[in-house]
Design an enzyme around this catalytic site. Structure first.
Site, PDB file in Angstrom:
ATOM      1  CG  HIS A 119      -1.724   1.252   1.357  1.00 29.83           C
ATOM      2  ND1 HIS A 119      -2.793   1.543   0.540  1.00 29.83           N
ATOM      3  CD2 HIS A 119      -1.600   2.308   2.215  1.00 29.83           C
ATOM      4  CE1 HIS A 119      -3.305   2.713   0.891  1.00 29.83           C
ATOM      5  NE2 HIS A 119      -2.598   3.202   1.898  1.00 29.83           N
ATOM      6  NE  ARG A 128       7.927  13.012  -3.362  1.00 29.85           N
ATOM      7  CZ  ARG A 128       7.152  13.020  -2.281  1.00 29.85           C
ATOM      8  NH1 ARG A 128       6.470  11.940  -1.955  1.00 29.85           N
ATOM      9  NH2 ARG A 128       7.062  14.097  -1.530  1.00 29.85           N
ATOM     10  CD  GLU A 184      -6.226   3.861   3.675  1.00 34.19           C
ATOM     11  OE1 GLU A 184      -5.531   4.486   2.858  1.00 34.19           O
ATOM     12  OE2 GLU A 184      -5.928   3.723   4.887  1.00 34.19           O
ATOM     13  CG  ASP A 218      -8.564   5.840   8.026  1.00 32.17           C
ATOM     14  OD1 ASP A 218      -9.023   6.561   8.918  1.00 32.17           O
ATOM     15  OD2 ASP A 218      -7.587   6.150   7.328  1.00 32.17           O
TER      16      ASP A 218
END
Length: 397
Positions: A119, A128, A184, A218
């Site tokens: 994850h 990135r 999540e 979450d």
């Protein structure tokens, strides 16, 4: 294998080898503590005569420590497993259909870790592209403070948050409801025994301080998170709603699920070196509007809960009864085992296909997220860790 005389309990995953604790209330009566067995709740205040179980929270019992936890568990298991205990327990069994389940404990502090390497790498690649996780990610767990006020009972609606977001095509940001709401699947660990300031807890102290495990959903606003960005990371995009399951599964119930844990390279430094098997073979199922979209496995997590607790207190930060820390997204990286919508639909580039042809990139108003989990029980069958879920409500005007 039969673990209890309670009819049908073993087939539900809530036999006498599980016995999760919760807080319930019958109509017109104050909340109190019970354990679940099958489709019943055993009223502990009535069955054991202990006034701390007449409390509206598990807090007083959790603070008593591991000796009391184990003694109580053994006594309750004996009452429910042996026919000779039936007369004492049966009058205090309450049908689940007659009770309302409440939040089982008051949360003191809430911490979110990022325990899955897969994850973490997926998020890193989205932020990135082409870069991997830095070496220090493998040296110590990465986490952030949450907000205890964000924790709610399972089944409550989650309001779509608003906040600053980048404007499509560039230009000045604007304020509005999140359009990239995510959820999540987490495994959470509830602290029972506190510590004094300045004292760290070694990895060997996990079982003396952590009372049990819960499931957590979450919720995040990925667009608000992305705009908040560095240097301190997300705040309002990740602090608005964390529903928690109503049952706390004792750590002692997870004995058959334990294993050494995933191999770690480089080896952890001495303060994080494992001394016991606290990898956990817990299987998750994530549903969106009733459709199963993922089946992640907690066994794939890089950091184990004993290591997370040791790192959480390494600086001498005090633990308090009711502290909750979670694993972060339970995710294995493989197809079908990813623990967040961000990974499942590649940040909106590959929408999920649900039954009936519906497609989802991120959560829409009215969507319902459901998470459940189970593990091997000490009696040879399965034990269930319960369920947690919530429905997305429209943003406030």
């Amino acid at each position: 294998m039969r673990t209890t005389w309670v009819p049908g309990a073993d087939s539900t995953g809530y036999g006498a080898d599980n016995l999760p604790y919760g807080v319930f209330a019958r109509a017109g009566e104050p909340p109190r503590v019970g354990v679940r067995v099958g489709r019943w709740v055993l009223d502990l205040a009535g069955a054991l005569g202990d006034p701390e179980f007449a409390a509206p929270s598990l807090g007083p019992f959790m603070a008593r420590g591991s000796t009391a936890w184990r003694a109580t568990r053994a006594k309750v298991a004996g009452m429910l497993a042996a026919d000779k205990g039936r007369a004492a327990a049966e009058p205090h069994l309450v049908p689940l259909s007659e009770v309302r389940l409440l939040r089982p404990f008051e949360t003191a502090d809430y911490t979110v870790f990022q325990g899955s390497a897969e994850h973490a790498a997926a998020v890193q690649n989205l932020l990135r592209p082409g870069t991997g996780l830095p070496d220090r990610w493998y040296r110590q767990p990465v986490g952030r403070h949450g907000r205890a006020g964000a924790l709610t009972a399972s089944g409550c609606g989650v309001r779509r948050p608003a906040g600053q977001r980048a404007r499509a095509g560039g230009g000045a940001p604007h304020v509005g409801p999140s359009t990239r709401m995510d959820a999540e699947a987490h495994l959470g660990f509830v602290v029972g025994v506190p510590t004094s300031p300045g004292r760290s807890v070694p990895v060997s102290g996990f079982v003396e301080h952590v009372f049990g495990a819960v499931l957590a959903a979450d919720f995040n606003a990925r667009d608000i998170e992305a705009w908040e960005g560095l240097p301190l990371g997300p705040l309002t995009g990740a602090s608005f709603a964390v529903p928690v399951s109503p049952w706390v599964v004792p750590t002692d119930a997870l004995g058959a699920a334990r294993f050494a844990g995933r191999a770690q390279a480089p080896p952890p430094l001495p303060n994080l070196a494992r001394v016991a098997d606290w990898g956990l073979r817990v299987r998750f199922e994530v549903r969106l509007n009733g459709d199963v979209v993922s089946r992640p496995q907690y066994a794939a997590m890089y950091w184990t809960p004993d290591q997370l607790l040791a790192h959480l207190t390494a600086n001498g930060a005090a633990l308090r009864t009711g502290d909750l820390y979670t694993s972060g997204a339970v995710s294995g990286g493989e197809e079908g085992r990813r623990g967040s919508l961000l990974e499942l639909e590649s940040a909106g580039e590959a929408p999920l296909r649900l039954s009936g042809g519906a497609a989802r990139g991120y959560l829409e108003d009215g969507d319902t997220v459901g998470i459940r989990a189970w593990a091997q029980g000490m009696g040879g069958g399965l034990i269930r860790l319960g369920e947690v879920g919530a429905t997305v409500l429209p943003a406030e005007d």
